[in-house]
Design an enzyme around this catalytic site. Sequence first.
Site, PDB file in Angstrom:
ATOM      1  N   SER A 176      -6.366  18.947 -37.417  1.00  0.00           N
ATOM      2  CA  SER A 176      -5.502  19.772 -36.058  1.00  0.00           C
ATOM      3  C   SER A 176      -4.273  19.120 -36.369  1.00  0.00           C
ATOM      4  CB  SER A 176      -6.159  19.372 -34.979  1.00  0.00           C
ATOM      5  OG  SER A 176      -5.311  19.763 -33.691  1.00  0.00           O
TER       6      SER A 176
ATOM      7  N   TYR B  52     -10.545  13.351 -29.145  1.00  0.00           N
ATOM      8  CA  TYR B  52     -10.479  14.495 -29.961  1.00  0.00           C
ATOM      9  C   TYR B  52      -9.343  14.237 -31.094  1.00  0.00           C
ATOM     10  CZ  TYR B  52      -9.253  19.422 -31.703  1.00  0.00           C
ATOM     11  OH  TYR B  52      -8.933  20.422 -32.470  1.00  0.00           O
TER      12      TYR B  52
END
Length: 262
Positions: free
Chosen positions: A139, A152
């Site tokens: 990401s 995350y």
Amino acid sequence: MKDKIIWITGASSGIGEALVYLLHEQGAKLIISSRNRDALYRVKQNCKNNSIDIHVLPLDLEQTEILPEKAALALKIFGRIDILIHSAGISQRALAINTGLKVAQQLMDVNFWGAVSLTQGLLPSMISAGGGQIVVVSSLVGKFGTRLRSAYSASKHALHGYFDSLRIETEEHNIHITIVCPGFIKTNLTFNALLADGSAQNTMDDAQENGMMPDECASKIIKAVASKKREVYIGGREKYAVLIKRFFPGYFAKMIRKAKVV
Ligand SMILES: NC(=O)c1ccc[n+]([C@@H]2O[C@H](COP(=O)([O-])OP(=O)(O)OC[C@H]3O[C@@H](n4cnc5c(N)ncnc54)[C@H](OP(=O)(O)O)[C@@H]3O)[C@@H](O)[C@H]2O)c1
């Protein structure tokens, strides 16, 4: 991608699902995995021709102890795997102070340890076959941290540390590793993102709602894999945050503090 044998996790939804359709169109043989067996069969049925070349292998990445066995099963299906794509993942929408260790560990298990475990299960066979490719869907927050994404972001940063190191160790065995860093892609990711108590957010963030369509993202991923890129950033303007952080870290710190979501 014709006749390549490709194992995709996270294939029941979003970016993974879009990859299944494009790779199938290009003639790849696929093993598709995630937890939801029915959703995987729906994806398989959506593939028009030769769906005999698509094998469903359900698994839960949180159950790290059974993943070596799943890797062995996946290897038996077509006899080898040329490309392993780690697309499965869950996100987070909770402040670090409120996120208990159990939820943080769940994020690490699914996003990081799951990918490590499946990779370890396949590496020896890839090496003895003379090479292979591993694709890791990280990401943009694998390159910087931001609000509400502490665990995350940590799980995605961990992927970079692990797979950058693995790339150096396995280049001599013709193993190519591509790390993909998407920005905002219109998928169910934010819908399924974990709140502080581990329940799903159940709403879509505006940024995702207005993000790139998953098929466009999947097409860019396949191009990056075909050209054996080490790292690729995919999305809209948000992807320039990586460059801003690298060249103007002070400005970036102010910008990211003000950002509602990144
Ligand atoms: N969408 C974005 O804007 C964006 C941005 C940056 C990075 N990413 C990354 O892109 C990847 C794909 O996400 P997406 O956007 O396509 O989201 P998505 O539509 O929610 O898909 C996530 C996939 O992961 C699977 N999954 C979740 N938990 C799992 C578990 N415990 N075991 C096995 N599979 C599991 C889900 O399937 P089941 O529910 O069937 O298990 C689903 O197939 C993720 O790694 C995500 O972090 C997405």
